[in-house]
Design a protein around this motif. Structure first.
Motif, PDB file in Angstrom:
ATOM      1  N   LEU A 121       0.849  -1.183   0.000  1.00  0.00           N
ATOM      2  CA  LEU A 121       0.000   0.000   0.000  1.00  0.00           C
ATOM      3  C   LEU A 121       0.891   1.242   0.000  1.00  0.00           C
ATOM      4  CD1 LEU A 121      -2.591  -1.047   2.770  1.00  0.00           C
ATOM      5  CD2 LEU A 121      -2.857  -1.225   0.289  1.00  0.00           C
ATOM      6  N   ALA A 122       0.548   2.179  -0.876  1.00  0.00           N
ATOM      7  CA  ALA A 122       1.221   3.474  -0.801  1.00  0.00           C
ATOM      8  C   ALA A 122       0.835   4.107   0.533  1.00  0.00           C
ATOM      9  CB  ALA A 122       0.788   4.367  -1.955  1.00  0.00           C
ATOM     10  N   VAL A 123       1.747   4.833   1.128  1.00  0.00           N
ATOM     11  CA  VAL A 123       1.487   5.339   2.470  1.00  0.00           C
ATOM     12  C   VAL A 123       2.026   6.749   2.622  1.00  0.00           C
ATOM     13  CG1 VAL A 123       3.641   4.407   3.386  1.00  0.00           C
ATOM     14  CG2 VAL A 123       1.754   4.802   4.948  1.00  0.00           C
TER      15      VAL A 123
ATOM     16  N   GLY B 113     -10.370   0.369  -4.690  1.00  0.00           N
ATOM     17  CA  GLY B 113      -9.513  -0.545  -3.936  1.00  0.00           C
ATOM     18  C   GLY B 113      -9.326  -0.144  -2.498  1.00  0.00           C
ATOM     19  N   GLU B 114      -8.388  -0.817  -1.876  1.00  0.00           N
ATOM     20  CA  GLU B 114      -8.181  -0.682  -0.443  1.00  0.00           C
ATOM     21  C   GLU B 114      -7.662   0.700  -0.044  1.00  0.00           C
ATOM     22  OE1 GLU B 114      -9.034  -2.641   1.881  1.00  0.00           O
ATOM     23  OE2 GLU B 114      -9.762  -4.168   0.502  1.00  0.00           O
ATOM     24  N   THR B 115      -8.169   1.176   1.048  1.00  0.00           N
ATOM     25  CA  THR B 115      -7.653   2.398   1.673  1.00  0.00           C
ATOM     26  C   THR B 115      -7.505   2.119   3.165  1.00  0.00           C
ATOM     27  OG1 THR B 115      -9.926   3.179   1.945  1.00  0.00           O
ATOM     28  CG2 THR B 115      -8.717   3.991   0.030  1.00  0.00           C
ATOM     29  N   ARG B 116      -6.686   2.922   3.791  1.00  0.00           N
ATOM     30  CA  ARG B 116      -6.488   2.799   5.239  1.00  0.00           C
ATOM     31  C   ARG B 116      -6.298   4.188   5.818  1.00  0.00           C
ATOM     32  NH1 ARG B 116      -7.415  -1.703   4.114  1.00  0.00           N
ATOM     33  NH2 ARG B 116      -6.198  -3.619   4.432  1.00  0.00           N
ATOM     34  N   ILE B 117      -6.619   4.315   7.095  1.00  0.00           N
ATOM     35  CA  ILE B 117      -6.296   5.535   7.810  1.00  0.00           C
ATOM     36  C   ILE B 117      -6.090   5.168   9.264  1.00  0.00           C
ATOM     37  CG2 ILE B 117      -8.673   6.208   8.351  1.00  0.00           C
ATOM     38  CD1 ILE B 117      -7.677   9.147   7.669  1.00  0.00           C
TER      39      ILE B 117
ATOM     40  N   GLY C 281      -3.130   3.672   0.570  1.00  0.00           N
ATOM     41  CA  GLY C 281      -4.007   3.322  -0.540  1.00  0.00           C
ATOM     42  C   GLY C 281      -3.376   2.228  -1.377  1.00  0.00           C
ATOM     43  N   GLU C 282      -4.237   1.446  -1.979  1.00  0.00           N
ATOM     44  CA  GLU C 282      -3.729   0.338  -2.807  1.00  0.00           C
ATOM     45  C   GLU C 282      -2.917   0.904  -3.970  1.00  0.00           C
ATOM     46  OE1 GLU C 282      -6.849  -2.538  -3.336  1.00  0.00           O
ATOM     47  OE2 GLU C 282      -5.847  -3.371  -5.095  1.00  0.00           O
ATOM     48  N   THR C 283      -3.255   2.128  -4.362  1.00  0.00           N
ATOM     49  CA  THR C 283      -2.484   2.833  -5.383  1.00  0.00           C
ATOM     50  C   THR C 283      -2.150   4.217  -4.831  1.00  0.00           C
ATOM     51  OG1 THR C 283      -4.431   3.847  -6.334  1.00  0.00           O
ATOM     52  CG2 THR C 283      -3.790   1.707  -7.245  1.00  0.00           C
ATOM     53  N   THR C 284      -1.256   4.891  -5.511  1.00  0.00           N
ATOM     54  CA  THR C 284      -0.926   6.239  -5.082  1.00  0.00           C
ATOM     55  C   THR C 284      -2.154   7.140  -5.163  1.00  0.00           C
ATOM     56  OG1 THR C 284       1.344   5.927  -5.775  1.00  0.00           O
ATOM     57  CG2 THR C 284       0.617   8.184  -5.480  1.00  0.00           C
ATOM     58  N   ALA C 285      -2.987   6.923  -6.194  1.00  0.00           N
ATOM     59  CA  ALA C 285      -4.193   7.737  -6.340  1.00  0.00           C
ATOM     60  C   ALA C 285      -5.114   7.556  -5.142  1.00  0.00           C
ATOM     61  CB  ALA C 285      -4.926   7.375  -7.630  1.00  0.00           C
ATOM     62  N   LEU C 286      -5.217   6.335  -4.654  1.00  0.00           N
ATOM     63  CA  LEU C 286      -6.075   6.090  -3.497  1.00  0.00           C
ATOM     64  C   LEU C 286      -5.490   6.732  -2.240  1.00  0.00           C
ATOM     65  CD1 LEU C 286      -7.122   2.423  -4.277  1.00  0.00           C
ATOM     66  CD2 LEU C 286      -8.654   4.390  -4.079  1.00  0.00           C
ATOM     67  N   MET C 287      -4.173   6.726  -2.148  1.00  0.00           N
ATOM     68  CA  MET C 287      -3.545   7.422  -1.023  1.00  0.00           C
ATOM     69  C   MET C 287      -3.849   8.919  -1.103  1.00  0.00           C
ATOM     70  SD  MET C 287       0.519   7.796  -0.136  1.00  0.00           S
ATOM     71  CE  MET C 287       0.807   8.947  -1.501  1.00  0.00           C
TER      72      MET C 287
END
Lengths: 436, 436, 436, 436
Positions: D219-221, D265-269, D295-301
């Protein structure tokens, strides 16, 4: 077979349905209109009402008065009263069966219900500009089920006009939006002899001319209904005496959305409809949430159910309220069978109407078609879910959702050809069986 | 004057009204019934409808359909159609005027509306046990306005049967519960010549036999209406596209209650009625709060308005929603004049019905009677608010609120005597003027 | 007696103390400095350390390391090591006793602790501009206790220079800000023979030159300490496994402030210090709240304790965490006795330093002086709390709080004269006794 | 090559490191100990300190005092002072280079930092039972980096004892847990000539004996740091004057977790570390959140960053506070190259230590190794990330995390063999180039 010539007829049908969207279990006019059209196409085996819905299996029914209101409204149209009589009480939907010689038993499932939301009046919204916007204020075909029903009728016509040999059941399913209609149809047993079932959805962010041969990634889903019971009090004179159901709800709603993401995959939650309290100066005694939870797998859906329950109970306890949590209609996950995906991909690639074919893509949402797919698969048949792209200006479920009407022909073309192929001499169904 | 003999009549009147509670601006039957009773008592100067409500000053009106429903319901009773005609559209309430010779112009204000809440069916609830529970499901006289209207009629009778000299206006005010009825009556000018105005409330946690000569501590109050507008989206397929009005509301509700207490005195806030969203699988596009803020002073009410606005706007911004905040009907604070408090305290102490007299006590709530009190005081008159104790099993605004009917006689006795004294030879009004 | 000439000395003392603020139980330098000053004034009966603090009654002590750090810091000053030795471990504060012939036993209580907050560096902040800003970064005399201690010393000097006859105990109390110091002093018994106790506070939004003869409206107060225990987890890899103590805390904090206002009067709550979690990528395992609840009466404080507990437990349950709630140091409510209020009001009105006298005013906050006042009152003595106005640019407890130094003389003047009068021939204490 | 005999040495090394966990940028003892061991193995090309960390590229450094405290602590051990001198100020980590004849340039990256969390004292926790639990209270090797460093040293020994021809750089990277160490190493250029880079992680819920040939799904973080600034006030006396930073934080934390799931896709916080306020009786003036979004991708991050910012700003506005949001150290996503995955899968399948080989699996977390992988891939090399299973009783980052020490040999075996193969005659690197 060329269905290009159906275009005008399909467009007209679709607009007629679009103008009279009826939410779940209230598809009185819609069902009657479909039945009339089936009859005029020459179908003589049409089941409706209690014949297709297993006893006691309908769920998410609206209140009595609401059902009556929509029924009376349908009565006031020129819909056939004899048909309406059989639908009374929310027994909507229909199954049309075409039996023509030896061949496999195939099925197509289309859903027919609208949504309880206002349609855009903007001149930029095509149905508004063209004069076929919903005449039922507060209801709208915002998910394309008007197109689905129309494509279902188009496929019936195409099959009737072909040399199809076998049996085809076209299921005009009610109450998909509330995940309520598929289960009673599955339980009715009408699909138990089906060798191959196809379902479809229009749009899904795919452009006109694109076809997804096999849609997967259905999220398992369950409704959740929460009721908070507090203690009323005069909000000015003695707020401390009250037990505020509205604050309990607010706390629960915030924290439901904050349920942790899960390592095993996608989860969803929505507190879709909330209400609470009776007057501005009374501490709210009652409040309720009507929502849903979803998961990429059934286990993930269960995780969400468990955590949502915990959240609700904690929120109620915080504010000295009682809470009940009930989980309503559910739909499982499902997968499109490779045999059908390959067939559709091949046919779509050859279609003159189709510009692009995706082999598989994820829905990322839920569908109670999965009930029907599972039922067929459990009985040894195959099932798949096809995506028919269409440029839609607004997203699904929004006030400006709309479909490009040329997609109707594409849907009929792809699905009718797939069914003909399945019933034909080189049917992959036969090969598959032989190969076992 | 002994009004003990009125008891049976008062009880019967009160039960009749209790059985047909009508919420704010829907007091069609109630007004008609009061007018009929006034007529049968011999009052000939009765104003109703638009005559007593200043144009454009009514607020917190229910929706058109709601008004009609209650109007039609009143039509179906034996209420006088000619009276009802004048009330149509929510022009409820009445002012009865008795003019008898020289003397001061006095006024009594009673409020007559019910509440939108379900009444208890428990056999332990006296009205249920005795068969005069509300026949309007979901509406209830849960704050004793049935008793207020009855006492108003009792005072009219007592004055008519006495040697009263002067003018008495009895105001049967609608829509107190929504803080909507007093302002249009104040603005109508009917009180501008009044030398002394009295209002009353039954109960307020004082037992039967106790009288509060001057109620103070009225909280200034204002309605607040909040509307959140977000963006809908399919909750399963693309929740990220939505802008969730329900979560914005939940965040706002929690934080509205968390507005800091104020060093200058009491504040209140209530998100009384909330609702939002359209379907379980749509991210809510719209949500609303109907509530109120109060303050021990007008400045404190303004503080709550300011902070509530800030909270709502922040909550909307957090979730990418828009929000509008509107403040509706307001009532100011007010104080009971010492002249009247002393008079009532003295008379109450002498009454054989009264067991205990409190000089002053705080209401701790709001009342739009303060509009009328201010109007009279601004025009040089005096005003007060009297509390008539009654044992009430449930709190005000709860399902089991009820009044002990012997309090009706006490109310009539104390108020009628006070009015007679004010119009009498030794009237403190005269002394006060002379003393200036 | 004219104390005007003390001004320079008082100012210098106050600045010295201001520069070295020491929070609760860490008043090592402060106590030593006060003792040295008392000695140089000639006081020979000075109790410190364990002599004035009942065993086991201190509460809200800081951690061991924190105590040591402040102790070592005091060691590095020129404070008397012999005195410091007796204070080690947080046994701070002092009682100075002056015994001079026959007369009543009187007491004056001043508090001496600072606050754990950063002081403003702005040139607009007088202590910063004048170079006596706190040299202990993160600690500040932001509530005027530097002035209180100084006034205490000034009163000692004034009494010593007068013809005072009787006994005077001046209590330099530690740990007021954490409501921790008064109880162990009360329990030590040193006040049990006191006939009249006075306490004071500077500022309180009253301007320089104004005196409040009797401060009332002390809110009862209790500390609350909450600890949440969850389950840690890797926030990226498996957030679902965690039980998030930080979210439980956030939910609790919001809802603690939203505890309903109470009809019986003022309530307060504050989640003053929060912390939780250990790393950005770990779901927080632990979180804590250090705060307080208050009520206009003890019952209201108990209401807040009860509701806060409910909120915390619900919030923990929502998120699968455990929670413990502990209530720490408490102070009751109290009232200033009329005898003393009248005396102070009379003397203040005559003082050349005082421009305006308020008879009584509400504190609207809490004070553990109430413990001492109650102790004296319970033993048959009288007690009061005097407000000495001062223009303060920032509010109490803010970074820019400051006092006008001419208020120091006013405080000494009013209090010393009151004590002299109480011990004098026409002492109201004698009259009061005689009158019984 | 058989590394079975290393077992005792590896176990002893790992326990030594385990006992002295040092969090990010504080790996003073750890680096010194690694360097000493490298020297004793005969490595003469060892870079440390500023030599391997590009100027100004370190991020997430602890405060000065914290760095000093850990540095002093390392000083007190028997670590080589000359080495420590070069690490002062948080310039930790090392690169060991082995150059032996012609061949490709290969690299292995291991991370060496511990976590700021307390280690379990339970006798059921193996390190506690065996006496090598952390001696640094509040710090722990809870993610297996002690094992990573040990495996790195084991690989060096194995390569030195083999006929390896080529260049091998082993990177002992600091500050992985704060996503801070990889970027300055990447920017230093030391990897720019590397043909193939491998990184590894132990555990990840795979049992001892299982190897994942290619870990993906990073995951991008990005770190997020939020500071709220409100207005302090005395919580009892005038709470209304305050602007409560703690409530703003609480509102933000709740709503950050409630940011909608995303269709892509997946996201986290995670609001990992929160703190606010200064005293129980002061309305909190300041509060802060130290957390992360993924985020599963940089865009999602980026989506999470955007929404988190919106939430924070709205929460601040709601409570009249200011807020700043800063995003700190970031790591991108990355993929393991097929060439290396196949190589490792093949070799692992043949290893006598390995029982099961997974071709690919998702990490589901973040790693700043992706910076190094991207750097190598951008320069034309290949990179992969290998998972070495180990039964771990507690999850990663929990108090009871531990590794089975037999996994150390497995790690050394699989990685050393892969490196030898890459440098050997049949190196797939050559084939790949030839095939181009």
């Amino acid at each position: 077979m060329d269905v290009t010539e159906y275009e005008e007829w399909l467009t007209s049908l679709r607009r007629e349905l679009h103008q009279r969207p009826e939410p779940a279990w209230r598809e009185f006019y819609t069902t009657a209109r479909i039945v009339e059209e089936l009859e005029s196409l020459g179908v003589d085996d049409i089941l409706i009402g209690r014949e297709i819905l297993a006893d006691g299996e309908r769920s998410e029914l609206p209140e009595e008065g609401e059902l009556e209101r929509w029924f009376e409204q349908a009565r006031e149209t020129d819909a056939d009263d004899a048909i309406l009589d059989q639908l009374e009480g929310g027994y909507t939907g229909a199954i049309a069966t075409i039996e023509r010689g030896d061949g496999p038993t195939l099925a197509l499932r289309v859903d027919i219900d609208g949504l309880p939301r206002l349609e855009s009046e903007s001149p930029a919204h095509y149905p508004a500009a063209e004069g076929f916007r919903s005449i039922h204020e507060g209801a709208m075909h915002a998910c394309g089920h008007d197109a689905h029903a129309t494509i279902g009728l188009g496929v019936v016509r195409a099959v009737l006009e072909s040399d199809f040999a076998g049996t085809l059941k076209v299921i005009f399913q009610p109450a998909e939006e509330v995940i309520g209609g598929a289960k009673p149809i599955a339980e009715s047993g009408h699909l138990d002899d089906v060798d191959a079932l196809m379902a479809l959805h229009i749009g899904l962010d795919h452009p006109t001319g694109e076809v997804v041969a096999g849609v997967d990634g259905f999220l398992a889903v369950s409704h959740i209904d929460v009721a908070f019971a507090g203690e009323p009090a005069h909000a000015g004179a003695e707020p401390n005496v009250g037990r505020n159901a509205n604050v309990a709800l607010a706390t629960a709603v915030q924290n439901m959305y904050a349920i942790p993401r899960h390592k095993d995959g996608e989860t969803r939650i929505n507190a879709g409809v909330i209400k609470g309290g009776s007057a501005s100066n009374i501490i709210a005694e009652e409040a309720s949430i009507h929502g849903e939870v979803r998961g990429e797998t059934t286990a993930l859906m269960e995780y969400m159910k468990e955590r949502a329950t915990e959240v609700v109970e904690g929120a109620a306890a915080m504010h000295g309220c009682d809470a009940t949590v009930e989980f309503g209609a559910e739909a499982p996950s499902a997968e499109s069978d490779e045999l059908l995906v390959e067939l559709v991909a091949g046919l779509a690639a050859e279609s003159k109407h189709v510009e692009n074919v995706l082999y598989r893509d994820d829905l990322g949402g839920s569908e109670d078609a999965t009930y029907l797919m599972q039922r067929v698969q459990d009985n040894g048949g195959v099932a798949s879910y096809v995506g028919i792209g269409t440029d839609h200006p607004g997203g699904h479920h929004t006030a400006t959702f709309d479909v490009e009407e040329e997609s109707l022909v594409i849907g009929v073309d792809v699905l009718a050809n797939a069914l003909l192929e399945l019933a034909g001499e080189n049917s992959p169904l036969v090969t598959a069986e032989a190969g076992q």
